[in-house]
Design a protein around this motif. Structure first.
Motif, PDB file in Angstrom:
ATOM      1  N   SER A 138     -70.189  -1.117 -52.752  1.00 45.32           N
ATOM      2  CA  SER A 138     -71.103  -1.323 -53.873  1.00 45.32           C
ATOM      3  C   SER A 138     -71.823  -2.663 -53.718  1.00 45.32           C
ATOM      4  O   SER A 138     -71.351  -3.548 -52.998  1.00 45.32           O
ATOM      5  CB  SER A 138     -70.335  -1.288 -55.194  1.00 45.32           C
ATOM      6  N   PRO A 139     -72.978  -2.842 -54.375  1.00 43.01           N
ATOM      7  CA  PRO A 139     -73.727  -4.091 -54.225  1.00 43.01           C
ATOM      8  C   PRO A 139     -72.904  -5.336 -54.540  1.00 43.01           C
ATOM      9  O   PRO A 139     -73.087  -6.381 -53.901  1.00 43.01           O
ATOM     10  CB  PRO A 139     -74.883  -3.922 -55.220  1.00 43.01           C
ATOM     11  N   SER A 140     -71.991  -5.254 -55.503  1.00 43.40           N
ATOM     12  CA  SER A 140     -71.177  -6.419 -55.852  1.00 43.40           C
ATOM     13  C   SER A 140     -70.065  -6.668 -54.851  1.00 43.40           C
ATOM     14  O   SER A 140     -69.492  -7.768 -54.797  1.00 43.40           O
ATOM     15  CB  SER A 140     -70.562  -6.219 -57.240  1.00 43.40           C
ATOM     16  N   GLY A 141     -69.754  -5.644 -54.040  1.00 45.73           N
ATOM     17  CA  GLY A 141     -68.652  -5.763 -53.095  1.00 45.73           C
ATOM     18  C   GLY A 141     -67.302  -5.458 -53.703  1.00 45.73           C
ATOM     19  O   GLY A 141     -66.282  -5.451 -53.003  1.00 45.73           O
ATOM     20  N   ASN A 142     -67.256  -5.176 -54.995  1.00 45.53           N
ATOM     21  CA  ASN A 142     -65.981  -4.971 -55.689  1.00 45.53           C
ATOM     22  C   ASN A 142     -65.608  -3.504 -55.840  1.00 45.53           C
ATOM     23  O   ASN A 142     -64.688  -3.171 -56.586  1.00 45.53           O
ATOM     24  CB  ASN A 142     -66.039  -5.622 -57.073  1.00 45.53           C
ATOM     25  N   GLY A 143     -66.317  -2.628 -55.146  1.00 46.42           N
ATOM     26  CA  GLY A 143     -66.002  -1.214 -55.234  1.00 46.42           C
ATOM     27  C   GLY A 143     -66.688  -0.438 -54.137  1.00 46.42           C
ATOM     28  O   GLY A 143     -67.418  -0.997 -53.309  1.00 46.42           O
ATOM     29  N   THR A 144     -66.466   0.872 -54.125  1.00 47.13           N
ATOM     30  CA  THR A 144     -67.093   1.744 -53.138  1.00 47.13           C
ATOM     31  C   THR A 144     -67.583   3.015 -53.822  1.00 47.13           C
ATOM     32  O   THR A 144     -67.171   3.334 -54.944  1.00 47.13           O
ATOM     33  CB  THR A 144     -66.112   2.129 -52.014  1.00 47.13           C
TER      34      THR A 144
ATOM     35  N   PRO B 270     -70.984  -5.559 -45.480  1.00 52.09           N
ATOM     36  CA  PRO B 270     -69.547  -5.821 -45.373  1.00 52.09           C
ATOM     37  C   PRO B 270     -68.719  -4.760 -46.076  1.00 52.09           C
ATOM     38  O   PRO B 270     -69.232  -3.967 -46.884  1.00 52.09           O
ATOM     39  CB  PRO B 270     -69.390  -7.189 -46.040  1.00 52.09           C
ATOM     40  N   GLU B 271     -67.417  -4.772 -45.801  1.00 47.81           N
ATOM     41  CA  GLU B 271     -66.524  -3.764 -46.380  1.00 47.81           C
ATOM     42  C   GLU B 271     -66.161  -4.062 -47.826  1.00 47.81           C
ATOM     43  O   GLU B 271     -65.978  -3.146 -48.617  1.00 47.81           O
ATOM     44  CB  GLU B 271     -65.240  -3.671 -45.554  1.00 47.81           C
ATOM     45  N   SER B 272     -66.052  -5.330 -48.200  1.00 46.26           N
ATOM     46  CA  SER B 272     -65.635  -5.674 -49.553  1.00 46.26           C
ATOM     47  C   SER B 272     -66.062  -7.094 -49.881  1.00 46.26           C
ATOM     48  O   SER B 272     -66.578  -7.824 -49.023  1.00 46.26           O
ATOM     49  CB  SER B 272     -64.106  -5.552 -49.686  1.00 46.26           C
ATOM     50  N   ALA B 273     -65.831  -7.487 -51.137  1.00 48.39           N
ATOM     51  CA  ALA B 273     -66.204  -8.825 -51.588  1.00 48.39           C
ATOM     52  C   ALA B 273     -65.386  -9.910 -50.913  1.00 48.39           C
ATOM     53  O   ALA B 273     -65.745 -11.087 -50.968  1.00 48.39           O
ATOM     54  CB  ALA B 273     -66.053  -8.920 -53.102  1.00 48.39           C
ATOM     55  N   SER B 274     -64.285  -9.541 -50.268  1.00 51.05           N
ATOM     56  CA  SER B 274     -63.467 -10.534 -49.576  1.00 51.05           C
ATOM     57  C   SER B 274     -64.090 -10.968 -48.257  1.00 51.05           C
ATOM     58  O   SER B 274     -63.634 -11.940 -47.640  1.00 51.05           O
ATOM     59  CB  SER B 274     -62.065  -9.970 -49.311  1.00 51.05           C
TER      60      SER B 274
END
Length: 435
Positions: free
Chosen positions: A100-106, A198-202
């Protein structure tokens, strides 16, 4: 002072035609008008097919008429958008999962489905105001401003215009200027163009992002309005628009496709470290648009009104477009019926790519898979109905159907079995009241 029936008819025609022309200021009417407020309130519903974007938009516009040429307009718009928006990736013969754009989900696109970001939500409030007044009998001016606020986008703008009346006010020359500054602060920060999603917000890529970017916009319009005869008015405009700064859509991405014919994944998503490769789009940081516009309005002897316009636009991104819009208003006692046909055709931007090849994706400077920058044709058919009550208030409603067709190359390998350029249908309903 009493006004004859003929004078009333001519005054009504002048108001109808001038109000619908594209001049930035002015009405051609010279009859006296009492100081008053005219309010136009409307509610718009918009819905795209396949569960895509839906919008609800209330609008209220209030105009205070100090005399026939001096007026103040204030307009308030609020809209809410929900649904799913195309992210730019290609469909695939395998399920695809996106960050997701925020990186906090998919979110996931099933086999063969268009990848749609179903996390799309937005609410906007916009306020604008315009003042128009004469300088003397031969000159008039206008000034205005607006502010618009979304959760990830803010815009501030000002505008001004000056008009010169000639030929007993049958000819109007107009120069309009505008300037705006927009600030973009997308969810998750501003991504780096043509970098891997990227894969995630991390991911460290999120930590390196800027919070916001900005762009500036300048507009100029040169207009000529000509009263041809008592029943016909014509408008010609030349406009130029320049934008600079961050012009990329931070939420759009591109698929990188394997073009190695010896590989098992020929024509499928290109993988790096067992992950499909998606890149953020990147557009040039400047754009110069120019357009030519013509509009004619004619009132027939039976009071029906024909409104036809054509616009040609071209820019330094390689896009050209043609727009033809035609309306015909059938007028009856206290009511009218107005069908509309509109056609729009656009060529693609120089940097538009439905996807990027795995052997050459590192060599491009700019790329976007946003269908709004591709080859497309749109068609709109609409019908508006209005009823004027005895107290001169008016109820109106309009229903429109919209169809969009995109086109391009069919790709290769596995891509040939996918629908790369899906059509889009939408319906719009507007209900309004003037008082």
């Amino acid at each position: 002072m009493a006004v004859t029936k003929t004078m009333k008819k001519n005054h009504e025609l002048a108001k109808v035609l001038a109000a619908a022309s594209c001049a930035l200021i002015g009405s051609l009417s010279t009859a006296h008008a009492e100081e008053s407020w005219d309010v136009d309130s409307a509610f718009l519903l918009y819905s795209e097919s396949d569960g895509r974007v839906s919008a609800a938009e209330p609008v209220i516009s209030a105009t205070k008429n100090y005399d026939s040429e001096t007026r103040l307009n204030v307009k308030l718009v609020a809209d809410t958008l929900t649904g799913a928006s195309a992210n730019g990736a290609t469909p695939s013969d395998e399920a695809q999962t996106f960050t997701s754009p925020s990186g906090n989900g998919t979110y996931t696109a099933a086999v063969g489905d268009q990848p749609l970001d179903d996390t799309f939500r937005d609410t906007r409030v916009a306020l604008s105001s315009n003042w128009n007044a004469p300088i003397n009998r031969d000159w008039a001016y206008g000034v205005g401003g607006y502010v618009s606020k979304e959760h990830d986008y803010q815009s501030l703008g000002v505008s001004s215009s000056v008009s010169r009346y000639l030929n007993q006010k049958n000819t109007t020359l107009t120069l309009g200027l505008g300037a705006a500054n927009d600030t973009i602060n997308p969810e998750g920060g501003v991504p780096t163009g043509l970098f891997q999603v990227p894969e995630s917000a991390s991911s460290s890529e999120f930590a390196q992002r800027d919070d916001s970017e900005s762009k500036s916009i300048m507009d100029a319009v040169f207009g000529l309005t000509q009263v041809v005869n008592r029943n016909t008015i014509m408008q010609f405009n030349y406009s130029i628009n320049t934008s600079s700064g961050y012009l990329t859509d931070p939420y759009k991405i591109l698929s990188v496709i394997d073009d190695d014919s010896t590989g098992n994944n020929y024509g499928g998503n290109y993988t790096v470290n067992n992950r499909n490769l998606y890149l953020y789009e990147k557009r040039p940081d400047s754009r110069l648009k120019q357009s030519l516009y013509w509009q004619t309005k004619h009132q027939f002897d039976n009071n029906d009104i024909l409104d036809v316009s054509y616009r040609y636009m071209f820019d330094d991104w390689g896009i050209t477009s043609h727009t033809i819009d035609a309306k015909y208003r059938f007028r009856f006692d206290h009511q009218y019926l107005e069908p509309q046909l509109r056609w729009y055709s656009q060529s693609k931007a120089d940097f538009y790519h439905r996807y990027l090849d795995s052997s050459a994706y590192t060599e491009v400077d700019f790329a976007s898979a946003d269908y709004r920058l591709g080859d497309l044709d749109t068609y709109t058919i609409g019908l508006r109905y209005g009823y004027q009550f005895a107290d001169e208030t008016e109820f109106y409603t309009r229903f429109s159907l919209y169809h969009q067709e995109s086109s391009g190359d069919d790709g290769y390998g596995k891509l040939t079995s996918q629908e790369l350029y899906p059509g889009l249908d939408a319906a719009m309903l507007m209900i309004g009241y003037k008082f």
